[in-house]
Design an enzyme around this catalytic site. Structure first.
Site, mmCIF file in Angstrom:
data_model
loop_
_atom_site.group_PDB
_atom_site.id
_atom_site.type_symbol
_atom_site.label_atom_id
_atom_site.label_comp_id
_atom_site.label_asym_id
_atom_site.label_seq_id
_atom_site.Cartn_x
_atom_site.Cartn_y
_atom_site.Cartn_z
ATOM 1 N N GLY A 11 132.027 79.658 17.419
ATOM 2 C CA GLY A 11 132.382 78.435 16.690
ATOM 3 C C GLY A 11 131.187 77.874 15.935
ATOM 4 N N ARG A 72 134.596 85.692 15.163
ATOM 5 C CA ARG A 72 134.691 86.240 16.518
ATOM 6 C C ARG A 72 135.093 87.695 16.328
ATOM 7 N NH1 ARG A 72 136.681 80.656 17.719
ATOM 8 N NH2 ARG A 72 134.975 79.715 18.892
ATOM 9 N N ASP A 103 127.418 81.031 24.536
ATOM 10 C CA ASP A 103 127.197 82.006 25.619
ATOM 11 C C ASP A 103 127.787 83.384 25.325
ATOM 12 O OD1 ASP A 103 129.731 80.960 25.849
ATOM 13 O OD2 ASP A 103 129.731 80.902 28.039
ATOM 14 N N GLY A 104 128.937 83.426 24.686
ATOM 15 C CA GLY A 104 129.546 84.714 24.343
ATOM 16 C C GLY A 104 128.642 85.489 23.395
ATOM 17 N N THR A 125 126.264 75.273 19.407
ATOM 18 C CA THR A 125 127.650 74.956 19.772
ATOM 19 C C THR A 125 127.749 73.456 20.023
ATOM 20 O OG1 THR A 125 129.331 75.112 21.523
ATOM 21 C CG2 THR A 125 127.115 75.703 22.159
ATOM 22 N N ILE A 126 128.858 72.859 19.617
ATOM 23 C CA ILE A 126 129.010 71.409 19.844
ATOM 24 C C ILE A 126 129.263 71.103 21.318
ATOM 25 C CG2 ILE A 126 129.872 70.965 17.506
ATOM 26 C CD1 ILE A 126 132.694 70.525 18.857
ATOM 27 N N ASP A 127 129.608 72.138 22.114
ATOM 28 C CA ASP A 127 130.076 71.900 23.483
ATOM 29 C C ASP A 127 128.983 71.475 24.475
ATOM 30 O OD1 ASP A 127 132.516 72.685 22.525
ATOM 31 O OD2 ASP A 127 132.391 74.726 23.316
ATOM 32 N N ASP A 129 127.428 73.368 26.480
ATOM 33 C CA ASP A 129 127.842 73.995 27.740
ATOM 34 C C ASP A 129 126.887 75.088 28.212
ATOM 35 O OD1 ASP A 129 128.432 75.730 25.686
ATOM 36 O OD2 ASP A 129 130.452 76.198 26.368
ATOM 37 N N ARG A 171 135.681 72.516 25.251
ATOM 38 C CA ARG A 171 136.191 73.624 26.067
ATOM 39 C C ARG A 171 136.255 73.197 27.530
ATOM 40 N NH1 ARG A 171 136.461 79.038 23.689
ATOM 41 N NH2 ARG A 171 135.092 78.535 21.963
ATOM 42 N N LYS A 213 141.599 42.196 28.904
ATOM 43 C CA LYS A 213 141.184 43.218 27.931
ATOM 44 C C LYS A 213 142.244 43.354 26.833
ATOM 45 C CE LYS A 213 138.214 46.378 30.503
ATOM 46 N NZ LYS A 213 137.087 46.441 29.589
ATOM 47 N N GLU A 222 139.270 67.984 26.253
ATOM 48 C CA GLU A 222 140.379 68.922 26.015
ATOM 49 C C GLU A 222 140.617 69.856 27.203
ATOM 50 O OE1 GLU A 222 139.617 71.629 22.761
ATOM 51 O OE2 GLU A 222 137.687 72.253 23.570
ATOM 52 N N ARG A 252 133.677 69.430 14.351
ATOM 53 C CA ARG A 252 132.813 70.589 14.109
ATOM 54 C C ARG A 252 132.066 70.521 12.778
ATOM 55 N NH1 ARG A 252 135.470 75.156 16.765
ATOM 56 N NH2 ARG A 252 135.021 76.447 14.963
HETATM 57 P P1 ADP Z 1 130.428 81.564 21.622
HETATM 58 O O1 ADP Z 1 129.255 82.372 21.222
HETATM 59 O O2 ADP Z 1 130.506 80.267 20.871
HETATM 60 O O3 ADP Z 1 130.554 81.416 23.117
HETATM 61 P P2 ADP Z 1 132.585 83.524 21.707
HETATM 62 O O4 ADP Z 1 132.713 83.483 23.193
HETATM 63 O O5 ADP Z 1 133.833 83.524 20.900
HETATM 64 O O6 ADP Z 1 131.742 82.315 21.114
HETATM 65 O O7 ADP Z 1 131.705 84.801 21.337
HETATM 66 C C1 ADP Z 1 131.379 85.128 20.008
HETATM 67 C C2 ADP Z 1 131.367 86.628 19.831
HETATM 68 O O8 ADP Z 1 130.358 87.195 20.661
HETATM 69 C C3 ADP Z 1 132.642 87.339 20.259
HETATM 70 O O9 ADP Z 1 133.631 87.315 19.248
HETATM 71 C C4 ADP Z 1 132.150 88.747 20.504
HETATM 72 O O10 ADP Z 1 131.993 89.456 19.309
HETATM 73 C C5 ADP Z 1 130.768 88.482 21.106
HETATM 74 N N1 ADP Z 1 130.876 88.490 22.584
HETATM 75 C C6 ADP Z 1 131.327 87.510 23.383
HETATM 76 N N2 ADP Z 1 131.302 87.888 24.676
HETATM 77 C C7 ADP Z 1 130.827 89.154 24.688
HETATM 78 C C8 ADP Z 1 130.579 90.100 25.719
HETATM 79 N N3 ADP Z 1 130.808 89.819 27.002
HETATM 80 N N4 ADP Z 1 130.101 91.301 25.357
HETATM 81 C C9 ADP Z 1 129.857 91.593 24.052
HETATM 82 N N5 ADP Z 1 130.061 90.751 23.039
HETATM 83 C C10 ADP Z 1 130.545 89.537 23.342
HETATM 84 O O1 F6P Z 2 133.187 76.097 21.157
HETATM 85 C C1 F6P Z 2 133.394 75.134 20.164
HETATM 86 C C2 F6P Z 2 134.842 74.730 20.111
HETATM 87 O O2 F6P Z 2 134.985 73.773 19.069
HETATM 88 C C3 F6P Z 2 135.429 74.177 21.413
HETATM 89 O O3 F6P Z 2 135.045 72.844 21.669
HETATM 90 C C4 F6P Z 2 136.899 74.362 21.163
HETATM 91 O O4 F6P Z 2 137.615 74.481 22.372
HETATM 92 C C5 F6P Z 2 136.941 75.661 20.386
HETATM 93 O O5 F6P Z 2 135.652 75.844 19.810
HETATM 94 C C6 F6P Z 2 137.959 75.699 19.292
HETATM 95 O O6 F6P Z 2 137.950 76.973 18.757
HETATM 96 P P1 F6P Z 2 138.630 77.365 17.361
HETATM 97 O O7 F6P Z 2 137.679 76.961 16.283
HETATM 98 O O8 F6P Z 2 138.782 78.833 17.452
HETATM 99 O O9 F6P Z 2 139.913 76.613 17.259
#
Ligand code: ADP
Ligand code: F6P
Length: 319
Positions: A11, A72, A103-104, A125-127, A129, A171, A213, A222, A252
């Site tokens: 995101g 993604r 983290d992904g 990320t705005i989260d 997290d 999230r 109030k 969410e 965002r």
């Molecule tokens: P974020 O980075 O914001 O957490 P995502 O979880 O959607 O967002 O991850 C972004 C991209 O990173 C995914 O679309 C994928 O290409 C890659 N990715 C996420 N998790 C994994 C993983 N466990 N192994 C390899 N690539 C990953």
């Molecule tokens: O990780 C950022 C975020 O905006 C979360 O807060 C939210 O749950 C999600 O992404 C929304 O994802 P998308 O842009 O795919 O609708």
């Protein structure tokens, strides 16, 4: 290290552009070539890589979103996809990669580093997290966007003596809701990290009304559930007119705050510094005001802690 590339993934978040700018300018100043990868890991696999000069990042420091686009990518989750990506980077002569994302994206960077590409992650990320860093790029801007909305909803909720339920992103993390609740003086904050009882919430609302109030503002993360549904239940139980507002993707976008812009610039510089030092599979972050770096795997195993003290404070001063 003669050449590095930068990409944004997952995101988008306000401040990503300021981070890209810092990476590019810091790298060029240190005498290395810097390239941009479009559309995250998906663009990497497809070879969407281009040279970035000093002026390629002019006039972006104040812009929300990401000039590199983001995506993604399912294919990158496979070993085959990652091998393709590593081969592309080698073909372009890229020795190091800066990944701006959550983290992904960091998991992806960690796995890519096992294929011989040096990687460093910047938290975007705005989260908010990611436990290893006090703040992620974009969190402060999203928070201020939410605050702006709360102020407006406060006006109309007071006029109509209504309950207003405001659903915010995050999230599974309640940080945006909690911080917005404190800054906006919301009567209740509902987050995934804490239990939530609808009867207790309604009692608080009715007690507030008895105290005089004019409105009751509820910030709902969410990750707990939908605002529309909760709004119906609250109205049924309390008999008070209740409205739900889902802030959605407005959170965002927008120009990054000074805090996010400075954080992004600092993290961008440190990320390049690490690659120049030959480091790999690292992430950068901020802890107690200082820029820090640590191993990706280690960073991702740190458990997220919820700020109980801030939550308690909200319950004491906002009711
Ligand atoms: P974020 O980075 O914001 O957490 P995502 O979880 O959607 O967002 O991850 C972004 C991209 O990173 C995914 O679309 C994928 O290409 C890659 N990715 C996420 N998790 C994994 C993983 N466990 N192994 C390899 N690539 C990953
Ligand atoms: O990780 C950022 C975020 O905006 C979360 O807060 C939210 O749950 C999600 O992404 C929304 O994802 P998308 O842009 O795919 O609708």
């Amino acid at each position: 290290m003669r050449s590095i590339a930068v990409l944004t993934s997952g995101g988008d978040a306000p401040g990503m552009n300021a981070a890209i700018r810092a990476v590019v300018r810091y790298g060029l100043e240190k005498g290395i070539k810097v390239m941009g990868v479009q559309r995250g890991y998906s663009g990497l696999i497809n070879g969407e890589i281009f040279d970035l000069g000093r002026h390629g990042v002019s006039d972006i420091i104040q812009r929300g979103g990401t000039i590199l686009r983001t995506a993604r990518c399912q294919e990158f989750r496979t070993e085959e996809g990652r091998k393709k990506a590593a081969n592309i980077l080698k073909a372009f002569g890229v020795d190091g990669l800066v990944v701006i994302g959550g983290d992904g994206s960091f998991q992806g960077a960690r796995l890519l580093s096992q294929l011989g590409i040096k990687t460093v992650g910047i938290p975007g990320t705005i989260d908010n997290d990611l436990a290893y860093t006090d703040f992620t790029i974009g969190f402060d801007t999203a928070l201020n966007t939410i605050l702006d909305a709360i102020k407006k909803l406060r006006d109309t909720s007071s006029s109509h003596e209504r309950v207003s339920i405001i659903e915010v992103m995050g999230r599974n993390c309640g940080d945006l809701a909690l911080h917005a609740g404190i800054a906006g003086g919301a009567e209740s904050v509902i987050v995934p990290e804490k239990g939530f009882n609808v009867d207790e919430l309604c009692r608080t609302i009715l007690q507030g009304k008895l105290q005089g109030k004019k409105h009751n503002l509820i910030i709902l993360a969410e990750g707990v559930g939908g605002a529309q549904e909760l709004s119906k239940t609250v109205q049924e139980i309390t008999g008070i007119d209740t409205r739900a507002t889902v802030l959605g993707h407005i959170q965002r976008g927008g120009s990054p705050t000074a805090y996010d812009t400075i954080l992004a610039s600092r993290l961008g510089g440190r990320a390049v510094e690490l690659l120049l030092d030959g480091k790999s599979s690292r992430v950068v972050g901020i802890s107690k005001g200082k820029i820090v770096d640590l191993d990706i795997e280690e960073a991702l195993t740190i458990e997220q802690t919820f700020d109980e003290e801030l939550y308690e404070l909200a319950n004491i001063i906002n009711k």
